[in-house]
Design an enzyme around this catalytic site. Structure first.
Site, PDB file in Angstrom:
ATOM      1  N   SER A 256       2.220  -2.132  -1.541  1.00 47.26           N
ATOM      2  CA  SER A 256       3.561  -2.387  -1.009  1.00 47.26           C
ATOM      3  C   SER A 256       3.440  -3.310   0.191  1.00 47.26           C
ATOM      4  CB  SER A 256       4.200  -1.064  -0.572  1.00 47.26           C
ATOM      5  OG  SER A 256       5.390  -1.286   0.156  1.00 47.26           O
TER       6      SER A 256
ATOM      7  N   TYR B  80       3.904   7.264   3.813  1.00 44.21           N
ATOM      8  CA  TYR B  80       3.935   6.240   2.761  1.00 44.21           C
ATOM      9  C   TYR B  80       3.157   5.012   3.220  1.00 44.21           C
ATOM     10  CZ  TYR B  80       5.787   2.849  -0.591  1.00 44.21           C
ATOM     11  OH  TYR B  80       5.912   1.876  -1.561  1.00 44.21           O
TER      12      TYR B  80
END
Length: 267
Positions: A142, A155
């Site tokens: 990401s 995350y």
């Protein structure tokens, strides 16, 4: 540029979003595909929509939180198609809570799925690739693997960990003709924010504005497959949000101050 025809591709998180789109794109390329996620019925739907048959695909439903079962999964995949040419590690979960709100149980769940399950699967498949001296590992990281934003601490930590791990692995397996492509998507219009875990362990249940306006997963999948075909080590895809990575690199102090202001507006 690499040809995909006849290659065996294993995709996790294959029942929706980027994973589903990748199944359909690889199917168009003439690949044999192993589809993995927890939801078997959704995998069957994706298999049908991708025009895959029982001869050129394999539904391998599994809960990847249980890393102790990874050896058994790899054996099933190996038995079905003999080898794995391309492994796409796409399964993962986002979060919507602050550090202060978090519990260690939920923190560990995020790290278990986003990081340790990926490592366990790669360690299971890697010997097959080393044996035949070829293969490619594709990891969906990401933009958050390069920057950090409030409300996404674990995350971000899990995605940063993936960047570090696969940066090292890339150097270790290069001599064996095994490639590693780390993909850093920005906003992609998937259910990632809807399914994001809350501090209590439930689902967030809402799509974020960035996700709502994000790139379609089909376009994202096309870009990823093109990057894999070209043998890219790292690939960024998304919209203007990708500029944050460069901004952080060039002006780190200014970027930190922006993050502080974002955080202060949320409280």
């Amino acid at each position: 540029m690499q040809s995909f025809s006849g290659k065996t591709v294993w995709i996790t998180g294959a029942s929706s979003g980027i994973g589903e789109a990748l199944v359909k794109e690889f199917a168009k390329k003439g690949c044999k595909i192993i589809l993995t996620s927890r939801r078997e019925q959704e995998l069957l739907r994706v298999q049908k929509e991708a025009n895959l048959s029982a001869e050129n695909s394999f539904i391998l439903a599994a809960d990847l939180y249980h890393t102790e079962n990874m050896g058994e999964l790899v054996n099933k995949a190996k038995t079905r198609f003999g080898t794995i040419d391309i492994l796409v590690c796409n399964a993962g979960i986002a979060q919507r809570f602050s550090v202060n709100e978090s519990t260690m149980e939920v923190n560990r769940q995020i790290m278990e799925l986003n990081f340790f399950s990926v490592i366990a699967l790669v360690k299971g498949v890697l010997p097959l690739m080393l044996q035949k001296k070829s293969g490619r590992i594709v990891v969906i990281s990401s933009v958050m693997g390069k920057i950090s934003m409030p409300g996404s601490s674990m995350y971000c930590a899990s995605k940063h960990a993936l960047q570090g791990f696969f940066g090292a692995l890339r150097g270790e397996v290069y001599k064996d003709n095994i490639g590693v492509t780390v993909v850093c998507p920005g906003y992609i219009k998937t259910n990632v924010s809807i399914n994001a875990v809350t501090a209590e362990g439930g689902a967030h249940g809402k799509m974020d504005k960035g996700q709502e306006k994000g790139m379609l997963p089909e376009k994202c999948a096309e870009g990823i497959i093109n990057a894999v075909a070209k043998g890219k080590d790292e690939f960024y895809i998304g919209g203007k949000e990708l500029l944050a990575v460069m901004f952080n690199r060039l002006f780190p102090s200014l970027f930190i101050n922006i993050v502080k202001r974002v955080a202060s507006k949320r409280h």
